[in-house]
Design a protein around this motif. Sequence first.
Motif, PDB file in Angstrom:
ATOM      1  N   ASP A   1      47.228  12.869  66.653  1.00 13.30           N
ATOM      2  CA  ASP A   1      46.959  13.883  65.622  1.00 13.30           C
ATOM      3  C   ASP A   1      48.082  13.924  64.591  1.00 13.30           C
ATOM      4  O   ASP A   1      47.824  14.105  63.394  1.00 13.30           O
ATOM      5  CB  ASP A   1      46.793  15.257  66.269  1.00 13.30           C
ATOM      6  CG  ASP A   1      45.507  15.367  67.079  1.00 13.30           C
ATOM      7  OD1 ASP A   1      44.587  14.559  66.824  1.00 13.30           O
ATOM      8  OD2 ASP A   1      45.425  16.232  67.966  1.00 13.30           O
TER       9      ASP A   1
ATOM     10  N   ASP B   1      47.669  13.286  60.539  1.00 18.68           N
ATOM     11  CA  ASP B   1      48.088  14.286  59.547  1.00 18.68           C
ATOM     12  C   ASP B   1      48.636  13.631  58.280  1.00 18.68           C
ATOM     13  O   ASP B   1      48.746  14.289  57.237  1.00 18.68           O
ATOM     14  CB  ASP B   1      49.167  15.201  60.143  1.00 18.68           C
ATOM     15  CG  ASP B   1      48.623  16.115  61.226  1.00 18.68           C
ATOM     16  OD1 ASP B   1      47.387  16.271  61.315  1.00 18.68           O
ATOM     17  OD2 ASP B   1      49.431  16.664  61.995  1.00 18.68           O
TER      18      ASP B   1
ATOM     19  N   ARG C   1      42.685  15.879  56.159  1.00 22.05           N
ATOM     20  CA  ARG C   1      42.858  17.147  56.873  1.00 22.05           C
ATOM     21  C   ARG C   1      42.329  18.320  56.035  1.00 22.05           C
ATOM     22  O   ARG C   1      41.752  19.276  56.580  1.00 22.05           O
ATOM     23  CB  ARG C   1      44.328  17.360  57.204  1.00 22.05           C
ATOM     24  CG  ARG C   1      44.884  16.406  58.282  1.00 22.05           C
ATOM     25  CD  ARG C   1      44.022  16.377  59.513  1.00 22.05           C
ATOM     26  NE  ARG C   1      44.736  15.864  60.690  1.00 22.05           N
ATOM     27  CZ  ARG C   1      44.136  15.469  61.792  1.00 22.05           C
ATOM     28  NH1 ARG C   1      42.810  15.514  61.877  1.00 22.05           N
ATOM     29  NH2 ARG C   1      44.832  15.034  62.824  1.00 22.05           N
ATOM     30  N   GLU C   2      42.518  18.253  54.717  1.00 21.34           N
ATOM     31  CA  GLU C   2      42.026  19.333  53.848  1.00 21.34           C
ATOM     32  C   GLU C   2      40.506  19.418  53.887  1.00 21.34           C
ATOM     33  O   GLU C   2      39.924  20.506  53.973  1.00 21.34           O
ATOM     34  CB  GLU C   2      42.516  19.112  52.413  1.00 21.34           C
ATOM     35  CG  GLU C   2      44.007  19.349  52.225  1.00 21.34           C
ATOM     36  CD  GLU C   2      44.473  19.014  50.818  1.00 21.34           C
ATOM     37  OE1 GLU C   2      43.688  18.382  50.079  1.00 21.34           O
ATOM     38  OE2 GLU C   2      45.624  19.367  50.468  1.00 21.34           O
TER      39      GLU C   2
ATOM     40  N   GLU D   1      38.540  18.250  56.291  1.00 20.81           N
ATOM     41  CA  GLU D   1      38.149  18.704  57.620  1.00 20.81           C
ATOM     42  C   GLU D   1      38.258  20.223  57.734  1.00 20.81           C
ATOM     43  O   GLU D   1      37.377  20.893  58.290  1.00 20.81           O
ATOM     44  CB  GLU D   1      39.030  18.039  58.680  1.00 20.81           C
ATOM     45  CG  GLU D   1      38.711  16.583  58.943  1.00 20.81           C
ATOM     46  CD  GLU D   1      39.634  15.950  59.966  1.00 20.81           C
ATOM     47  OE1 GLU D   1      39.254  14.909  60.537  1.00 20.81           O
ATOM     48  OE2 GLU D   1      40.735  16.489  60.196  1.00 20.81           O
ATOM     49  N   GLY D   2      39.345  20.775  57.185  1.00 17.63           N
ATOM     50  CA  GLY D   2      39.534  22.230  57.219  1.00 17.63           C
ATOM     51  C   GLY D   2      38.481  22.955  56.415  1.00 17.63           C
ATOM     52  O   GLY D   2      37.967  24.007  56.827  1.00 17.63           O
TER      53      GLY D   2
ATOM     54  N   TYR E   1      33.937  13.476  52.773  1.00 20.80           N
ATOM     55  CA  TYR E   1      34.538  13.058  54.041  1.00 20.80           C
ATOM     56  C   TYR E   1      34.176  11.605  54.350  1.00 20.80           C
ATOM     57  O   TYR E   1      35.017  10.804  54.763  1.00 20.80           O
ATOM     58  CB  TYR E   1      34.049  13.982  55.154  1.00 20.80           C
ATOM     59  CG  TYR E   1      34.747  13.793  56.475  1.00 20.80           C
ATOM     60  CD1 TYR E   1      36.069  14.166  56.648  1.00 20.80           C
ATOM     61  CD2 TYR E   1      34.069  13.240  57.563  1.00 20.80           C
ATOM     62  CE1 TYR E   1      36.713  13.998  57.872  1.00 20.80           C
ATOM     63  CE2 TYR E   1      34.698  13.072  58.787  1.00 20.80           C
ATOM     64  CZ  TYR E   1      36.016  13.458  58.935  1.00 20.80           C
ATOM     65  OH  TYR E   1      36.650  13.288  60.145  1.00 20.80           O
TER      66      TYR E   1
END
Length: 635
Positions: free
Chosen positions: A82, A86, A92-93, A95-96, A118
């Motif tokens: 993970d 990152d 990550r943005e 996914e969030g 994505y």
Amino acid sequence: MLRLTGITLARGARVLLKDAALTVFPGHKVGLVGANGAGKSSLFALVRGELHQDSGEVDLPPRWVIAHVAQELESLDRPSLDFVMDGDVELREVEGAIAAAEAAHEEGEKLAHLHARYEEIGGYAARSRAQALMSGLGFSATDEPRPVSDFSGGWRMRLNLARALMCRSDLLLLDEPTNHLDLDAVLWLEDWLKGYAGALLLITHDREFLDGVVGTIVHVGEQKLTTYAGNYSAFERQRAERLAQQQAAREKQVRTRAHLQAFIDRFRAKATKARQAQSRIKALEKLEDIAEAHIDSPFTFAFRDPPVKPKLLLRVAEADAGYGAKAVLSGVEWSVYFGEAIGLLGPNGAGKSTLLKTIVGDLDPVAGEVIRSPDLRIGYFAQHQVEKLRPGESAMWHLARLAPDVREQELRDFLGGFDFRGDQVFQKVDSFSGGERARLALALIVWQRPNLLVLDEPTNHLDIEMREALAQALQDFEGTLIVVAHDRHLLEAATDQWWLVADGAVSPFDGTLDDYREWSRQYRARGRPEAKEGVVDRKAQKRAEAEARQKLADAKKPFEKKIRAIEAELEPLQKEQAALGAWLASEEAYADANREALSEKSRRAGEVAARVAQLEEDWLWANAAMETEVNRARD
């Protein structure tokens, strides 16, 4: 493109760069070289915005994403896989945002756009991409769930490197990325960087790594940034020629100065010659002061002849080597004779360092024995040797402790060969850089005149000049050398036989470092073979490896001719492109007298850039097709 124009950069009272210029085009791979302290790392900090120039401009496309390896060693409970993932911040943005939209039951159109983005950024393949990065840098599948805090400092640096490579960047800044890697990881990273699509700025003291990756060298020194087309080997040739020309010009200038000064001294007082003397005084004042060319390395040392030279230094007799009752290597049978120069090859964790520790006596064999000659004198360099230096004591103290009856001047002269000069010999070790500590540890070994020299990654923190001096000294070393190193130049220069440590065994490796590169690729591709009941058929394994190498060579042949032709056309064009770029980035290009030349060179730069782009695309397609065939051959 990244463009630095008229840059002056000072750290405190020291000016690192003065009116310096640099242009880095998209996709170009540039190596920064120069003495330690010349300003290479400060230049990185300037590009990242962590330092601000005293004058000049730094122009960077606003959309460019910059990736670099963090130097701080984070101690986190986050799983290492993970942590690596990152590095792709946008991933990550997104996914969030998807998680937040689903939790809030957002309208379907927004969620669809997020899922489309994505997929566009490779989100569904991101996990496998991070796993491939970790595997290439030496991590196993069992390391992926382990927290970052479980790893040592060197392995955390590898995680930081993997995290930087995970970033889909336009510009990648790498400062000494090979320092904490073994040879297999260095070879993997070199291949990865060759395929990297963005621009690269690379600082490393590994000349073979530079040769394999970059197409432009920028020398940082004398407060300037000087661009050379080609890799590091080409830079060495060009710089030697330039320095020779500079030295010749300086010698000519010295003769001219002497001639003018003699005329002035002779006729200054004579009225009939006064005007001529004055004109020569003005000519003397206008002569450009050409700096003397400094091309000699500051390091001048050699291994002294061992006092005793036994024919057989040691024998490892059917030994198992490992820790406690756990054997890493089994049934090792190996005799080491005086005068041999041996390089140990093998994947990370295979047992190279374990074997060295067993040879020198730091580890007892789990089974079997190590029989050593009574005349054996071992010089052992490993990372813990550096840690054993006393921080509160000086270089002179460490050496005088080994030679209490030797005159101080002789000790000073010896330390001077390792570039410890003047009052520096009395400075405390805790004020030394990593490279200076490594040099001191090496100097202490050299002083003891060993007949067996065992080196475990001796080049970490050493600059190119010191590595070259070490390689030359090892070539003249009369004793026996056993070395593990990720620096291929040192391995090629100092050793004449290879031994392979892999799959629990130690055996001769019949091949070159290029052959080992291919062996390493195959080893990573197939994973570690399981030995049936602890026994491996070595002859069958070598036959299978030879057949696999031939199969891969046959798969490559149809493509290699085309790739060589593309490279033959591409290389001079890239050099011309770099020269045109350097000229167009200079103030001279925009002088009124050069309007016509500016127009012509701008036109030519466009033509060259278009052809280079086409050739690079052809090269990529040819290599991709070859890689497809190679993968089929491997399967």
